[in-house]
Write an enzyme that holds these catalytic residues in place. Structure first.
Site, PDB file in Angstrom:
ATOM      1  N   HIS A  11       0.717  -1.097   0.172  1.00  0.00           N
ATOM      2  CA  HIS A  11       0.502  -0.293  -0.066  1.00  0.00           C
ATOM      3  C   HIS A  11       1.152   1.025   0.105  1.00  0.00           C
ATOM      4  O   HIS A  11       2.304   1.578   0.630  1.00  0.00           O
ATOM      5  CB  HIS A  11      -1.174   0.160   1.610  1.00  0.00           C
ATOM      6  CG  HIS A  11      -1.913  -0.908   0.906  1.00  0.00           C
ATOM      7  ND1 HIS A  11      -2.690  -1.183   1.737  1.00  0.00           N
ATOM      8  CD2 HIS A  11      -2.198  -1.801   0.196  1.00  0.00           C
ATOM      9  CE1 HIS A  11      -4.376  -3.066   1.815  1.00  0.00           C
ATOM     10  NE2 HIS A  11      -3.073  -2.407   0.568  1.00  0.00           N
ATOM     11  N   GLU A  13       0.762   3.956   1.510  1.00  0.00           N
ATOM     12  CA  GLU A  13       0.808   4.192   3.461  1.00  0.00           C
ATOM     13  C   GLU A  13       1.935   3.456   3.641  1.00  0.00           C
ATOM     14  O   GLU A  13       3.240   3.917   4.555  1.00  0.00           O
ATOM     15  CB  GLU A  13       0.092   4.140   4.182  1.00  0.00           C
ATOM     16  CG  GLU A  13      -1.769   5.012   4.200  1.00  0.00           C
ATOM     17  CD  GLU A  13      -2.033   4.231   3.012  1.00  0.00           C
ATOM     18  OE1 GLU A  13      -3.256   4.421   3.334  1.00  0.00           O
ATOM     19  OE2 GLU A  13      -1.741   3.507   2.280  1.00  0.00           O
ATOM     20  N   CYS A  36      -6.055   1.824   5.142  1.00  0.00           N
ATOM     21  CA  CYS A  36      -7.167   0.582   5.103  1.00  0.00           C
ATOM     22  C   CYS A  36      -7.198   0.212   7.203  1.00  0.00           C
ATOM     23  O   CYS A  36      -5.979   0.941   7.442  1.00  0.00           O
ATOM     24  CB  CYS A  36      -6.584  -0.639   4.602  1.00  0.00           C
ATOM     25  SG  CYS A  36      -4.823  -1.395   4.539  1.00  0.00           S
ATOM     26  N   CYS A  76      -2.861  -0.447   7.241  1.00  0.00           N
ATOM     27  CA  CYS A  76      -1.824   0.739   7.412  1.00  0.00           C
ATOM     28  C   CYS A  76      -1.920   1.244   8.245  1.00  0.00           C
ATOM     29  O   CYS A  76      -1.483   1.911   9.159  1.00  0.00           O
ATOM     30  CB  CYS A  76      -2.521   1.525   6.071  1.00  0.00           C
ATOM     31  SG  CYS A  76      -1.792   0.526   4.504  1.00  0.00           S
TER      32      CYS A  76
END
Length: 148
Positions: free
Chosen positions: A81, A83, A106, A109
């Site tokens: 991801h 992040e 999410c 993260c």
């Protein structure tokens, strides 16, 4: 022409970073940047497969092939991801910084963001999984939404 606020400025940069994503779904192209208190960009990240692996542009979307809805099946998707990539690059420099995202983090993260020491999240978009926002709120991380 009005001058954008710092939050609007960095939110737009996060959106542009997301354009580097190798995800074939435009609504899943996420970008993240970590910014310190001097308004300096510490790191950037976008979602994409691990280094050296074939991109989804080449092999297609695994989640689509398996009919897995957005916001779920993180363990199936080969992407790291945005992040996560930004936090990996920032390392300990992320502590007390602000993270700008073009979507909500999410839950996976969000946990990483809490442990990294990020003090504030500024989002310019949304995401189907809102559990991450609850994790951030419960940890006392400030959350702001800006429209760009």
């Amino acid at each position: 022409m009005s001058r954008p606020s710092w939050d609007e400025y960095f939110a737009k940069i996060a959106e542009d970073v997301g354009r580097r994503s190798t995800c074939i779904k435009s609504q899943r192209q996420f970008g993240a940047i970590v910014v310190n208190d001097k308004h300096e960009i510490v790191s950037t990240g976008y979602n994409g497969v691990v280094r050296g692996a074939p991109h989804c542009e080449e092999i297609g979307c695994i989640k689509d092939k398996m009919n897995i809805p957005s916001g779920t099946g993180h363990e199936v998707c080969p992407a790291v991801h945005a992040e996560q990539n930004a936090l990996i690059q920032a390392g300990r420099l992320a502590k007390e910084c602000i993270m700008y995202l073009n979507g909500f983090p999410c839950k996976i993260c969000a946990r990483l963001i809490v442990n990294s020491g990020i003090k504030k999240i500024v989002c310019s978009g949304t995401y189907t999984d809102k559990e991450g926002l609850e994790i951030l709120k419960n940890a006392g991380i400030e959350i702001k939404h800006v429209k760009i």
